[in-house]
Design an enzyme around this catalytic site. Structure first.
Site, PDB file in Angstrom:
ATOM      1  N   HIS A   9     -13.798  -0.079  22.457  1.00  0.00           N
ATOM      2  CA  HIS A   9     -12.513   0.632  22.357  1.00  0.00           C
ATOM      3  C   HIS A   9     -11.407  -0.330  21.922  1.00  0.00           C
ATOM      4  O   HIS A   9     -10.565   0.015  21.095  1.00  0.00           O
ATOM      5  CB  HIS A   9     -12.105   1.201  23.719  1.00  0.00           C
ATOM      6  CG  HIS A   9     -13.032   2.235  24.278  1.00  0.00           C
ATOM      7  ND1 HIS A   9     -13.847   2.000  25.351  1.00  0.00           N
ATOM      8  CD2 HIS A   9     -13.251   3.519  23.914  1.00  0.00           C
ATOM      9  CE1 HIS A   9     -14.526   3.087  25.641  1.00  0.00           C
ATOM     10  NE2 HIS A   9     -14.203   4.029  24.780  1.00  0.00           N
TER      11      HIS A   9
ATOM     12  N   GLY B  82     -11.425   6.875  28.244  1.00  0.00           N
ATOM     13  CA  GLY B  82     -11.187   5.849  29.250  1.00  0.00           C
ATOM     14  C   GLY B  82     -12.422   5.028  29.581  1.00  0.00           C
ATOM     15  O   GLY B  82     -13.418   5.055  28.866  1.00  0.00           O
TER      16      GLY B  82
ATOM     17  N   ARG C 147     -21.183   4.535  29.169  1.00  0.00           N
ATOM     18  CA  ARG C 147     -22.332   5.040  29.932  1.00  0.00           C
ATOM     19  C   ARG C 147     -23.356   3.952  30.268  1.00  0.00           C
ATOM     20  O   ARG C 147     -24.261   4.202  31.053  1.00  0.00           O
ATOM     21  CB  ARG C 147     -23.022   6.174  29.165  1.00  0.00           C
ATOM     22  CG  ARG C 147     -22.185   7.452  29.130  1.00  0.00           C
ATOM     23  CD  ARG C 147     -22.950   8.602  28.523  1.00  0.00           C
ATOM     24  NE  ARG C 147     -22.298   9.872  28.778  1.00  0.00           N
ATOM     25  CZ  ARG C 147     -21.566  10.537  27.880  1.00  0.00           C
ATOM     26  NH1 ARG C 147     -21.392  10.070  26.664  1.00  0.00           N
ATOM     27  NH2 ARG C 147     -21.002  11.688  28.201  1.00  0.00           N
TER      28      ARG C 147
END
Ligand code: PAF
Length: 278
Positions: free
Chosen positions: A37, A31, A187
């Protein structure tokens, strides 16, 4: 687009999709999605007829002192992004659904899981392969797409897929970068403005070696020293710099086509990875 939280319901839907003759493309994620992604989702969309994305922050791949508790999550935003990409199903299980209290089984790819990221994160890849095999068994994909930023993860998953005779094609989508070259990662939001600026050095370091390699440079030891110096100048704390064969992940004596240059570096408390293949 459907969002399903239970394994039983997902399996029922997948059975119907299989019966209809559609091929299934799968993108496992934790997620907090970004363009990296979404580029994987687009590959799955192009290569298959029913696209499943899982969103599951997998506790078994985090070490005790790592960022599991504060790993960023935004399901509403993720769902909106995936809807735009024409995803058919989001599988969004709870930790209890994947790891019920009596859960006991782990999958471990020997040797490859101990190298590079596995040196300072000794249980990480066991957590990854365990959850990925579990997800594969639920979603039963024909193809599964992973990001090349986590290149070692890709090698390990390919190995598991081959060793366990899973009939799944593993595809690695290329690294998607910010405008200044930093590899996209969930991150990156942890980085302070100063660390964010300094972190570009990872891309600059691997690009420098690519450039020098094209000019005939071939010494892996010297390559490591050059990257180390560049990164330390920007206050990066090096976890590892690897110059290895892209298939076996074992160190090379000479840079050549197919050499993987991979780095893991801390900026503040945030550990970032990047790589390139010559
Ligand atoms: O690459 C990731 O985001 C994770 O390691 C994965 C493959 C979703 C397994 O939790």
């Amino acid at each position: 687009m459907r969002i399903i939280k239970t394994i039983a319901q997902t399996k029922r839907l997948i059975e119907r999709v299989k019966k209809s003759g559609k091929t299934i493309g799968f993108v496992p994620t934790m997620g907090y999605l970004h363009e990296g992604h979404l580029s994987l989702v687009r590959i799955a969309r192009r290569k298959s007829q029913f696209v499943v994305v899982s969103i599951f922050v997998n506790p078994t791949q985090f070490g005790p002192s790592e960022d599991l508790a504060k790993y960023p999550q935004d399901m509403k935003r993720d769902a909106a992004l995936l809807k735009k990409e024409n995803v058919d199903l989001i599988f969004y299980p709870s930790v209890n659904e994947i790891y019920p209290p009596d859960y006991k089984t782990y999958v471990y790819v020997k040797e490859l899981s101990r190298l590079m990221c596995g040196i300072t994160r000794p249980h990480h890849f066991q957590g990854v392969t365990t959850v990925v095999l579990n997800l594969f068994n639920i979603v039963k994909p024909d193809i599964a797409v992973f990001g090349a930023k986590d290149y070692q993860q890709g090698v390990i998953i390919k190995r598991m897929t081959k060793d366990l005779n899973l009939d799944i094609k593993i595809v690695l989508g290329k690294i998607i970068r910010e405008k200044d070259g930093l590899a996209m990662s969930s991150r990156n939001i942890y980085l302070s403005p100063r660390h964010r600026k300094n972190a570009i050095v990872l891309y600059q370091a691997v690009r420098r070696i690519r450039h020098d390699f094209r000019q005939g440079f071939s010494d892996p030891k010297r390559a490591k020293t050059m990257m180390r110096q560049m990164i330390e100048k920007k206050n990066g704390r090096i976890d590892y710099i690897a110059v290895v064969n892209k298939n076996t992940l074992s160190p090379v004596k000479k840079l050549g086509a197919g050499t993987l240059i991979a780095l893991a570096v801390f900026f503040g408390k945030t550990r970032l990875i990047d790589n390139t293949i010559l």
